[in-house]
Scaffold this motif. Structure first.
Motif, PDB file in Angstrom:
ATOM      1  N   UNK A   5      19.951 -48.488 -32.212  1.00 30.52           N
ATOM      2  CA  UNK A   5      20.600 -49.229 -31.127  1.00 30.52           C
ATOM      3  C   UNK A   5      21.791 -48.452 -30.570  1.00 30.52           C
ATOM      4  N   UNK A   6      22.628 -47.914 -31.457  1.00 24.65           N
ATOM      5  CA  UNK A   6      23.841 -47.235 -31.006  1.00 24.65           C
ATOM      6  C   UNK A   6      23.590 -45.816 -30.502  1.00 24.65           C
ATOM      7  N   UNK A  12      15.645 -40.956 -32.589  1.00 34.32           N
ATOM      8  CA  UNK A  12      14.339 -40.373 -32.280  1.00 34.32           C
ATOM      9  C   UNK A  12      14.228 -38.953 -32.813  1.00 34.32           C
ATOM     10  N   UNK A  13      15.290 -38.184 -32.677  1.00 33.46           N
ATOM     11  CA  UNK A  13      15.268 -36.808 -33.185  1.00 33.46           C
ATOM     12  C   UNK A  13      15.099 -36.808 -34.699  1.00 33.46           C
ATOM     13  N   UNK A  14      15.784 -37.702 -35.397  1.00 34.56           N
ATOM     14  CA  UNK A  14      15.661 -37.775 -36.854  1.00 34.56           C
ATOM     15  C   UNK A  14      14.273 -38.228 -37.293  1.00 34.56           C
ATOM     16  N   UNK A  36      18.311 -49.512 -21.593  1.00 34.59           N
ATOM     17  CA  UNK A  36      16.905 -49.122 -21.746  1.00 34.59           C
ATOM     18  C   UNK A  36      16.703 -48.077 -22.847  1.00 34.59           C
ATOM     19  N   UNK A  37      17.664 -47.175 -23.013  1.00 34.71           N
ATOM     20  CA  UNK A  37      17.551 -46.168 -24.073  1.00 34.71           C
ATOM     21  C   UNK A  37      17.603 -46.829 -25.443  1.00 34.71           C
ATOM     22  N   UNK A  43      12.120 -49.674 -30.122  1.00 34.86           N
ATOM     23  CA  UNK A  43      10.661 -49.761 -30.020  1.00 34.86           C
ATOM     24  C   UNK A  43       9.995 -48.544 -30.663  1.00 34.86           C
ATOM     25  N   UNK A  44      10.565 -47.371 -30.464  1.00 36.35           N
ATOM     26  CA  UNK A  44      10.016 -46.156 -31.062  1.00 36.35           C
ATOM     27  C   UNK A  44      10.101 -46.207 -32.581  1.00 36.35           C
ATOM     28  N   UNK A  45      11.215 -46.695 -33.095  1.00 36.68           N
ATOM     29  CA  UNK A  45      11.374 -46.799 -34.552  1.00 36.68           C
ATOM     30  C   UNK A  45      10.379 -47.792 -35.137  1.00 36.68           C
TER      31      UNK A  45
END
Length: 67
Positions: A5-6, A12-14, A36-37, A43-45
């Protein structure tokens, strides 16, 4: 989850998504793009966790079927 969130780009890189993380970081730099980010990062996680759970379930099914 808090990292997604933060700092969604770093999250995403991790998780191994380098290009997505860079794009997300660029989106996060703008004040309007931060929300949005953050949503994209969460959502990606969640998608990564679901894929891992699916792979584990498939491996368990293959192991159970071979017995």
């Amino acid at each position: 989850m808090l990292l997604a969130i933060l700092l969604p780009g770093l999250s995403m890189i991790l998780n191994g998504h380098l290009l997505k993380g860079i794009i997300c970081f660029i989106l996060q730099i703008t004040l309007i793009g931060w929300l949005p980010a953050a949503i994209w990062g969460v959502a990606s996680r969640n998608n990564d966790l679901n894929e891992r759970r699916h792979r584990e379930m498939m491996a368990a099914m293959k192991t159970g079927a071979s017995r």
